[in-house]
Design an enzyme around this catalytic site. Structure first.
Site, short mmCIF file in Angstrom:
data_model
loop_
_atom_site.label_atom_id
_atom_site.label_comp_id
_atom_site.label_asym_id
_atom_site.label_seq_id
_atom_site.Cartn_x
_atom_site.Cartn_y
_atom_site.Cartn_z
N HIS A 12 0.83 -1.22 0.00
CA HIS A 12 0.00 0.00 0.00
C HIS A 12 0.86 1.27 0.00
O HIS A 12 0.49 2.28 0.59
CB HIS A 12 -0.98 -0.03 1.18
CG HIS A 12 -0.33 -0.13 2.54
ND1 HIS A 12 -0.84 -0.91 3.55
CD2 HIS A 12 0.78 0.47 3.05
CE1 HIS A 12 -0.07 -0.78 4.63
NE2 HIS A 12 0.90 0.07 4.35
N HIS A 59 -1.74 4.31 9.90
CA HIS A 59 -0.38 4.76 10.17
C HIS A 59 -0.42 6.01 11.07
O HIS A 59 0.03 7.08 10.68
CB HIS A 59 0.35 5.06 8.88
CG HIS A 59 0.45 3.88 7.93
ND1 HIS A 59 -0.62 3.42 7.20
CD2 HIS A 59 1.49 3.08 7.63
CE1 HIS A 59 -0.22 2.37 6.47
NE2 HIS A 59 1.05 2.15 6.71
N HIS A 193 10.23 -4.04 3.59
CA HIS A 193 10.57 -2.62 3.61
C HIS A 193 11.00 -2.16 4.99
O HIS A 193 10.46 -2.54 6.00
CB HIS A 193 9.52 -1.71 3.00
CG HIS A 193 8.13 -1.64 3.59
ND1 HIS A 193 7.34 -2.71 3.87
CD2 HIS A 193 7.37 -0.54 3.88
CE1 HIS A 193 6.15 -2.29 4.29
NE2 HIS A 193 6.15 -0.98 4.33
N GLU A 240 4.17 -5.59 8.50
CA GLU A 240 2.82 -5.43 7.91
C GLU A 240 2.32 -6.74 7.30
O GLU A 240 1.11 -6.93 7.13
CB GLU A 240 2.83 -4.32 6.84
CG GLU A 240 2.97 -2.92 7.43
CD GLU A 240 2.96 -1.80 6.40
OE1 GLU A 240 2.75 -0.65 6.79
OE2 GLU A 240 3.17 -2.07 5.19
#
Ligand code: DHB
Ligand code: FE
Length: 281
Positions: A12, A59, A193, A240
Site C-alpha cells: 500500500h 499509520h 521494507h 505489515e
C-alpha cells in the site's frame, strides 16, 4: 448465504497513490508498477464483489498513541479519507456495509477475538492505495468496503498465528451472514521494507518469494513465524505482512493462485501482490 470468493494481497505504498493522483502513472518509473495490476483490474471488473473486508493498518492517522486497538472494525455507513505526508488523497469516500460489519463484530467477539468497534473511522493509504490499484480512478468505488485495522505500528503487534486464526474466524463470520453476498478479503502492506535507519531500503527478494510460496501452498508453516523474523529478514515495516495471514486464513484450506506480481523498485519498498481463490466456497 454470503461467501468468501477471493483473497487479494497488495502493498500500500503511499507514493503509488501520489503517482496516480498527480498523473504520473505513465512515467518510466511508475508504468511497470501499474502494469503489474492490469490483469487484476480486468479480473475484478469481471468478478464484481459486493463487499471487501479490507485488512489494513492505520499509520497513526485515525488512531494515535492515545488509542491503539489491536484489531478494529469500521461499522459506519461511510468512511472519510485521510493521510499523512501528501495529505488526504483526492479519492472518493469509502462506503461501508454496516449490517455485515456488525455481524462480523458480533461473530468474532463471540468467537473470543477482542475486536474494537469503530463508528467513526477515517481511512489512510493503507486502505485507499490498494483500492486505487485494483479499481483505478472511478467517481465512486464500485464496492462496499469494511475496514479492518490491525496495529502493526506500535509494539506489540498481534502474532502470526493470531492473525491467521482471526482470518479463520472472519470466514466463519462471513459464511454465517444470511444475505447472498460475494465477499473478498484483502490484506495490505509489505513486502520487505525498512523506511528508516541504517538499513533503510532493505529488500530481501528470496525471503519475500518464500513468504509468497508458503502463503499460497503452506500457510500453516507461517503461523509460527515470530515478529523478529519479519523485522530481521523483511525490515521493520515488513511486519505489515501479518495482515496477509488474516486474508489467507479467511480463504480456508487450499487455494488457487490466480495472479502474482513482485516488483522492485517502488519507493523504498518491494511491492508484492497476489490474487487467490478458495477451492471451497
Ligand atoms: C512506504 C510503505 C508503506 O507501507 C508505508 O506505510 C509508508 C511508506 C514506502 O514504501 O515508502
Ligand atoms: Fe504501511
Amino acid at each position: 448465504m454470503a461467501r468468501v470468493t477471493a483473497g487479494v494481497a497488495s502493498s500500500h505504498i503511499p507514493a503509488i497513490g501520489a503517482a496516480l493522483d498527480l498523473g504520473k502513472s505513465d512515467t518510466d518509473y511508475w508504468r511497470p508498477v501499474f502494469a503489474g495490476y492490469d490483469w487484476s483490474r480486468d479480473w475484478i471488473a469481471r468478478e464484481r464483489p459486493d463487499v471487501i473486508v479490507l485488512v489494513y493498518n492505520d499509520h497513526a492517522n485515525a488512531f494515535s498513541m492515545e488509542l491503539i486497538p489491536t484489531f478494529a472494525i469500521g461499522v459506519a455507513q461511510r468512511f472519510a479519507v485521510c493521510d499523512e505526508g501528501y495529505g488526504p488523497r483526492p479519492v472518493p469516500e469509502v462506503e461501508g456495509h454496516p449490517e455485515l460489519a456488525w455481524h462480523i463484530a458480533a461473530s468474532t467477539v463471540l468467537d473470543e477475538f477482542d475486536m474494537t468497534i469503530v463508528n467513526e473511522l477515517d481511512v489512510d493509504h493503507g486502505l485507499t492505495v490498494p483500492l486505487s490499484l485494483l479499481f483505478g480512478q472511478p467517481a465512486s468505488w464500485p464496492v462496499k468496503v469494511i475496514p479492518l485495522a490491525v496495529n502493526v505500528v506500535q509494539y506489540p503487534p498481534p502474532t502470526s498465528n493470531r492473525c491467521f486464526e482471526l482470518g479463520r474466524a472472519l470466514r466463519r463470520a462471513i459464511q454465517s451472514f444470511p444475505e447472498d453476498l460475494s465477499v473478498q478479503v484483502w490484506g495490505t502492506g509489505g513486502m520487505s521494507h525498512q523506511l528508516q535507519g541504517p538499513r533503510a531500503g532493505l529488500i530481501n527478494e528470496p525471503w519475500d518469494t518464500d513468504f509468497l510460496n508458503r502463503l499460497v501452498a503452506d500457510p500453516d508453516s507461517l503461523r509460527a513465524m515470530p515478529h523478529i523474523e519479519y523485522l530481521r529478514e523483511a525490515g521493520s515495516e515488513g511486519i505489515e505482512l501479518v495482515m496477509w495471514l488474516i486474508m489467507r486464513g479467511a480463504l480456508g484450506g487450499r487455494v488457487r493462485e490466480l495472479q502474482r506480481f513482485y516488483h522492485v523498485p517502488a519507493s523504498n519498498t518491494a511491492l508484492g501482490h497476489v490474487v487467490l481463490e478458495p477451492t471451497e466456497f
